[in-house]
Design a protein around this motif. Structure first.
Motif, PDB file in Angstrom:
ATOM      1  N   MET A   1       0.811  -1.209   0.000  1.00  0.00           N
ATOM      2  CA  MET A   1       0.000   0.000   0.000  1.00  0.00           C
ATOM      3  C   MET A   1       0.855   1.274   0.000  1.00  0.00           C
ATOM      4  N   ASP A   2       0.336   2.309  -0.687  1.00  0.00           N
ATOM      5  CA  ASP A   2       1.082   3.556  -0.841  1.00  0.00           C
ATOM      6  C   ASP A   2       0.369   4.777  -0.262  1.00  0.00           C
ATOM      7  N   ASN A   3      -0.943   4.675  -0.027  1.00  0.00           N
ATOM      8  CA  ASN A   3      -1.729   5.862   0.353  1.00  0.00           C
ATOM      9  C   ASN A   3      -1.643   6.142   1.855  1.00  0.00           C
ATOM     10  N   TYR A   4      -0.458   6.562   2.303  1.00  0.00           N
ATOM     11  CA  TYR A   4      -0.237   6.895   3.703  1.00  0.00           C
ATOM     12  C   TYR A   4      -0.093   8.413   3.924  1.00  0.00           C
ATOM     13  N   GLY A   5      -0.303   9.182   2.882  1.00  0.00           N
ATOM     14  CA  GLY A   5      -0.101  10.619   3.009  1.00  0.00           C
ATOM     15  C   GLY A   5       1.378  10.939   2.887  1.00  0.00           C
ATOM     16  N   ALA A   6       1.812  11.977   3.573  1.00  0.00           N
ATOM     17  CA  ALA A   6       3.202  12.399   3.477  1.00  0.00           C
ATOM     18  C   ALA A   6       4.117  11.418   4.196  1.00  0.00           C
ATOM     19  N   GLY A   7       5.313  11.302   3.657  1.00  0.00           N
ATOM     20  CA  GLY A   7       6.298  10.451   4.312  1.00  0.00           C
ATOM     21  C   GLY A   7       6.284   9.027   3.800  1.00  0.00           C
ATOM     22  N   ARG A   8       7.334   8.319   4.171  1.00  0.00           N
ATOM     23  CA  ARG A   8       7.496   6.931   3.737  1.00  0.00           C
ATOM     24  C   ARG A   8       6.698   6.005   4.657  1.00  0.00           C
ATOM     25  N   PRO A   9       6.081   4.954   4.107  1.00  0.00           N
ATOM     26  CA  PRO A   9       5.344   4.004   4.944  1.00  0.00           C
ATOM     27  C   PRO A   9       6.262   3.380   5.998  1.00  0.00           C
ATOM     28  N   SER A  10       5.696   3.077   7.147  1.00  0.00           N
ATOM     29  CA  SER A  10       6.444   2.446   8.219  1.00  0.00           C
ATOM     30  C   SER A  10       5.545   1.443   8.929  1.00  0.00           C
ATOM     31  N   VAL A  11       6.140   0.629   9.785  1.00  0.00           N
ATOM     32  CA  VAL A  11       5.366  -0.356  10.537  1.00  0.00           C
ATOM     33  C   VAL A  11       4.329   0.346  11.414  1.00  0.00           C
ATOM     34  N   ILE A  12       4.725   1.451  12.061  1.00  0.00           N
ATOM     35  CA  ILE A  12       3.807   2.173  12.951  1.00  0.00           C
ATOM     36  C   ILE A  12       2.638   2.767  12.166  1.00  0.00           C
ATOM     37  N   LYS A  13       2.933   3.409  11.019  1.00  0.00           N
ATOM     38  CA  LYS A  13       1.870   3.984  10.198  1.00  0.00           C
ATOM     39  C   LYS A  13       0.926   2.904   9.681  1.00  0.00           C
ATOM     40  N   THR A  14       1.502   1.785   9.259  1.00  0.00           N
ATOM     41  CA  THR A  14       0.694   0.688   8.744  1.00  0.00           C
ATOM     42  C   THR A  14      -0.217   0.126   9.824  1.00  0.00           C
ATOM     43  N   THR A  15       0.317  -0.041  11.028  1.00  0.00           N
ATOM     44  CA  THR A  15      -0.468  -0.572  12.142  1.00  0.00           C
ATOM     45  C   THR A  15      -1.603   0.375  12.517  1.00  0.00           C
ATOM     46  N   LYS A  16      -1.311   1.675  12.599  1.00  0.00           N
ATOM     47  CA  LYS A  16      -2.333   2.661  12.945  1.00  0.00           C
ATOM     48  C   LYS A  16      -3.447   2.711  11.902  1.00  0.00           C
ATOM     49  N   LYS A  17      -3.052   2.646  10.626  1.00  0.00           N
ATOM     50  CA  LYS A  17      -4.040   2.681   9.545  1.00  0.00           C
ATOM     51  C   LYS A  17      -4.959   1.468   9.615  1.00  0.00           C
ATOM     52  N   LEU A  18      -4.386   0.295   9.889  1.00  0.00           N
ATOM     53  CA  LEU A  18      -5.170  -0.935   9.990  1.00  0.00           C
ATOM     54  C   LEU A  18      -6.129  -0.859  11.177  1.00  0.00           C
ATOM     55  N   LEU A  19      -5.660  -0.306  12.306  1.00  0.00           N
ATOM     56  CA  LEU A  19      -6.516  -0.166  13.493  1.00  0.00           C
ATOM     57  C   LEU A  19      -7.675   0.791  13.219  1.00  0.00           C
ATOM     58  N   ARG A  20      -7.404   1.880  12.502  1.00  0.00           N
ATOM     59  CA  ARG A  20      -8.465   2.833  12.172  1.00  0.00           C
ATOM     60  C   ARG A  20      -9.521   2.185  11.285  1.00  0.00           C
ATOM     61  N   GLU A  21      -9.081   1.389  10.341  1.00  0.00           N
ATOM     62  CA  GLU A  21      -9.999   0.790   9.376  1.00  0.00           C
ATOM     63  C   GLU A  21     -10.861  -0.305   9.993  1.00  0.00           C
ATOM     64  N   ASP A  22     -10.242  -1.142  10.837  1.00  0.00           N
ATOM     65  CA  ASP A  22     -10.934  -2.381  11.200  1.00  0.00           C
ATOM     66  C   ASP A  22     -10.757  -2.804  12.652  1.00  0.00           C
ATOM     67  N   GLY A  23     -10.083  -2.011  13.467  1.00  0.00           N
ATOM     68  CA  GLY A  23      -9.871  -2.411  14.846  1.00  0.00           C
ATOM     69  C   GLY A  23      -8.901  -3.581  14.943  1.00  0.00           C
ATOM     70  N   TRP A  24      -8.868  -4.183  16.113  1.00  0.00           N
ATOM     71  CA  TRP A  24      -7.912  -5.269  16.345  1.00  0.00           C
ATOM     72  C   TRP A  24      -8.169  -6.487  15.482  1.00  0.00           C
ATOM     73  N   ARG A  25      -9.414  -6.720  15.101  1.00  0.00           N
ATOM     74  CA  ARG A  25      -9.691  -7.902  14.269  1.00  0.00           C
ATOM     75  C   ARG A  25      -9.071  -7.783  12.878  1.00  0.00           C
ATOM     76  N   GLY A  26      -8.716  -6.544  12.507  1.00  0.00           N
ATOM     77  CA  GLY A  26      -8.078  -6.353  11.205  1.00  0.00           C
ATOM     78  C   GLY A  26      -6.753  -7.077  11.072  1.00  0.00           C
ATOM     79  N   PHE A  27      -6.102  -7.351  12.209  1.00  0.00           N
ATOM     80  CA  PHE A  27      -4.818  -8.053  12.165  1.00  0.00           C
ATOM     81  C   PHE A  27      -4.974  -9.502  11.707  1.00  0.00           C
TER      82      PHE A  27
END
Length: 326
Positions: free
Chosen positions: A267-293
């Motif tokens: 995925m590339d749509n993280y806004g400004a900056g390079r994707p990271s583990v923290i950004k990816t985790t936060k985005k997944l939590l926003r979208e679907d909560g813990w079950r998203g994992f």
């Protein structure tokens, strides 16, 4: 991907460890040639499940909540059979040199460990277990250098067609666009998390495999009786069952990290900056909560269970077919 070549013979405490075929007994050319054919066939069998798993992990929340069967039917309806084999050509051809690298490093490091511990007070079963574990870890580290860029390319080819995903005209187009956007390091997205997770995941797989095999052999009444030898069919059946159990156990524990890794690579749509583990985790939590994992858990559970079974049986067959004729 890297983990899928980390295979070796039984590490059970039973006398079956005597049936192990070590590196010096193998015809290396035949070993790599037969391995390339059989592991490519295995990959072809499991690839559609990997495509479904990848799409469920990177899709927006609504699509991700569909069942694996529904996602599979959706892909077939939109893209036909080629849709469930997206990225397979790149994976199959690209994996060939990677398999040579991984299998060679696995067998050589295992042989070195066995020789270095020869004559020690360590029990034979423990010595074999340590050799397998160290070899699997070293092989994983070496092969990740090759496999992570290949994984990035294949995952993107699998995910294209989903809303918000880029489209590509083949693997070279993926490489060109990723390098243009992020430089060469873009091909190594998820490298750190892959190294940090695949090594313990490999240890987990082999631990579960060895334990399951030990319990199964004892339940069949073999114990440590060296005079009672299992038939070839029994050996294959026990290895396959233990491989299935190991794959299932590993998938339960490693799916959350695999979901983060896959999204980080694709995925590339993280806004400004390079994707990271923290950004990816936060985005997944926003979208679907813990079950998203646990997105794509069903297909991944099936994939790793089938992979565990077919991998260990295929690898043992390759080694038997590659023994030098004296």
């Amino acid at each position: 991907m890297a983990m899928k070549v980390e295979a070796e013979a039984s590490i059970s405490e039973l006398p079956l460890s005597q049936t192990d075929i070590n590196w010096d007994r193998l015809d290396k050319t035949r070993f790599h040639f037969i391995g390339a054919i059989l592991f490519t066939a295995q990959s072809a069998f499991l690839h559609p499940i990997a495509v479904v798993k990848t799409r469920m992990q990177v899709a927006e929340a609504t699509f991700a909540h569909m069942s694996g069967r529904s996602v599979f039917r959706n892909i077939l309806r939109k893209d036909g059979i080629p849709g469930v084999f997206r990225g397979f050509g790149t994976s199959a051809v690209g994996s060939l040199p990677g398999r040579v690298l991984a299998l060679t490093s696995l067998e050589v490091s295992k042989e070195m460990m066995l020789k270095s511990t020869e004559g020690s007070n360590m029990p034979e079963a423990t010595r074999i277990a340590v050799a397998n574990g160290v070899a699997g870890m070293l092989s994983n580290i070496v092969s990740c250098v090759y496999y992570v860029p290949l994984d990035v390319v294949c995952q993107r080819l699998m995910a294209q067609g989903l809303p918000g995903m880029n489209t590509y005209n083949g693997p070279y187009d993926v490489v060109r666009k990723v390098v243009r956007a992020e430089g060469f390091r873009g091909l190594y997205r998820g490298f750190g998390v892959t190294i940090l997770t695949h090594s313990p995941a490999s240890a987990l797989w082999w631990g579960a495999y060895g334990s399951a095999q030990h319990v199964i052999w004892r339940s069949l009444g073999y114990g440590n009786d060296a005079e009672k030898r299992p038939s070839h069919l029994e050996m294959v059946a026990v290895q396959a069952t233990a491989g299935t159990i190991a794959g299932a156990c590993s998938s339960v524990i490693t799916t959350p990290v695999d979901t983060i890794k896959t999204r980080l690579q694709v995925m590339d749509n993280y806004g400004a900056g390079r994707p990271s583990v923290i950004k990816t985790t936060k985005k997944l939590l926003r979208e679907d909560g813990w079950r998203g994992f646990y997105r794509g858990f069903g297909p991944r559970f099936l994939n790793m269970s089938l992979w565990g079974t077919s991998m260990i049986v295929t690898y043992e067959l390759i080694k038997r077919l590659s023994v030098k004729h004296v």
